[in-house]
Scaffold this active site. Structure first.
Site, mmCIF file in Angstrom:
data_model
loop_
_atom_site.group_PDB
_atom_site.id
_atom_site.type_symbol
_atom_site.label_atom_id
_atom_site.label_comp_id
_atom_site.label_asym_id
_atom_site.label_seq_id
_atom_site.Cartn_x
_atom_site.Cartn_y
_atom_site.Cartn_z
ATOM 1 N N GLY A 9 0.780 -1.220 0.000
ATOM 2 C CA GLY A 9 0.000 0.000 0.000
ATOM 3 C C GLY A 9 0.814 1.272 0.000
ATOM 4 N N THR A 10 1.396 1.621 -1.132
ATOM 5 C CA THR A 10 2.155 2.864 -1.257
ATOM 6 C C THR A 10 2.694 2.954 -2.682
ATOM 7 O OG1 THR A 10 3.809 4.232 -0.142
ATOM 8 C CG2 THR A 10 4.433 1.977 -0.634
ATOM 9 N N THR A 11 3.429 4.028 -2.971
ATOM 10 C CA THR A 11 4.158 4.126 -4.236
ATOM 11 C C THR A 11 5.527 4.725 -3.974
ATOM 12 O OG1 THR A 11 2.073 4.565 -5.415
ATOM 13 C CG2 THR A 11 4.125 4.982 -6.613
#
Length: 211
Positions: A9-11
């Site tokens: 859950g992120t970039t």
């Protein structure tokens, strides 16, 4: 919360440019469908010219950042020279692999500049390390980020061009990925310095990207 939600859950983004490397992330931290933080730190300096980006569990990421910082400093004290980017990724890889029975829920990038020039490595939770060529993205927003990176990347980007590309790719991810958002953190690493892009300069680059 599922492992997939925790792990991806992120970039985060790594871009090699002519004189160095850009590490960039957004700032949203999530717990399932809830936004847990809007100011999450996802880039850590672990050596003079080496940074590490993190996706996954915050506690695991913070502990690994502390361990890497200590080990990289010990390497310099014992050997009288700075650790290379490749050696630091191997160090991290070995540590994660030794703990594969109780894995850290993380997906990491290690990037920086050493005597061989700029480079970036991706490291998974089991300790698998891969040297990336020029661009790399991790996390749930990476498919959208890769669309921009692969379309616009070219060899020998200038620092300004690389920063703009990182911001453009992150903005694309933030528009479509619910686990990415809130703001952008950019680190520039060259042979001369490890520096963080100020909010003022970030606004200027963002304005140029959206113009």
């Amino acid at each position: 919360m599922s492992e997939a939600e925790t792990l991806k859950g992120t970039t985060t983004i790594g871009i090699v440019f002519k004189d160095g490397i850009i590490l960039a992330t957004e700032k949203r931290a999530t717990m399932g469908s809830m936004i847990a933080s809007k100011r999450a730190k996802k880039v850590y300096q672990v050596a003079d010219r080496i940074g590490m980006t993190t996706a996954g569990g915050v506690g695991d990421a913070q502990q690994l950042a502390r361990i890497m910082s200590v080990e990289c400093n010990l390497y310099q004290i014992r050997r009288g020279r700075s650790i290379s980017v490749g050696a630091s990724s191997t160090l991290l890889s070995n540590y994660l692999n030794q703990n594969r029975g109780y894995p850290y829920y993380v997906q990491l990038l290690v990037g920086g500049v050493d005597a061989t020039g700029p480079s970036v490595y991706s490291v998974d939770a089991m300790g698998g390390a891969t040297r990336e060529s020029d661009i790399v993205a991790t996390g749930s927003g990476s498919p959208m980020a890769y669309g921009v990176l692969e379309d616009r990347y070219k060899k020998d980007l200038t620092e300004d061009e690389a920063i703009e590309l990182a911001i453009r790719a992150l903005r694309a991810a933030m528009r479509r990925d619910s686990a990415s958002g809130e703001g952008i953190h950019v680190v520039i690493i060259t042979k001369d310095a490890y520096s963080e892009l100020s909010e003022e300069r970030l606004e200027q680059y963002t304005a140029a990207v959206t113009a």
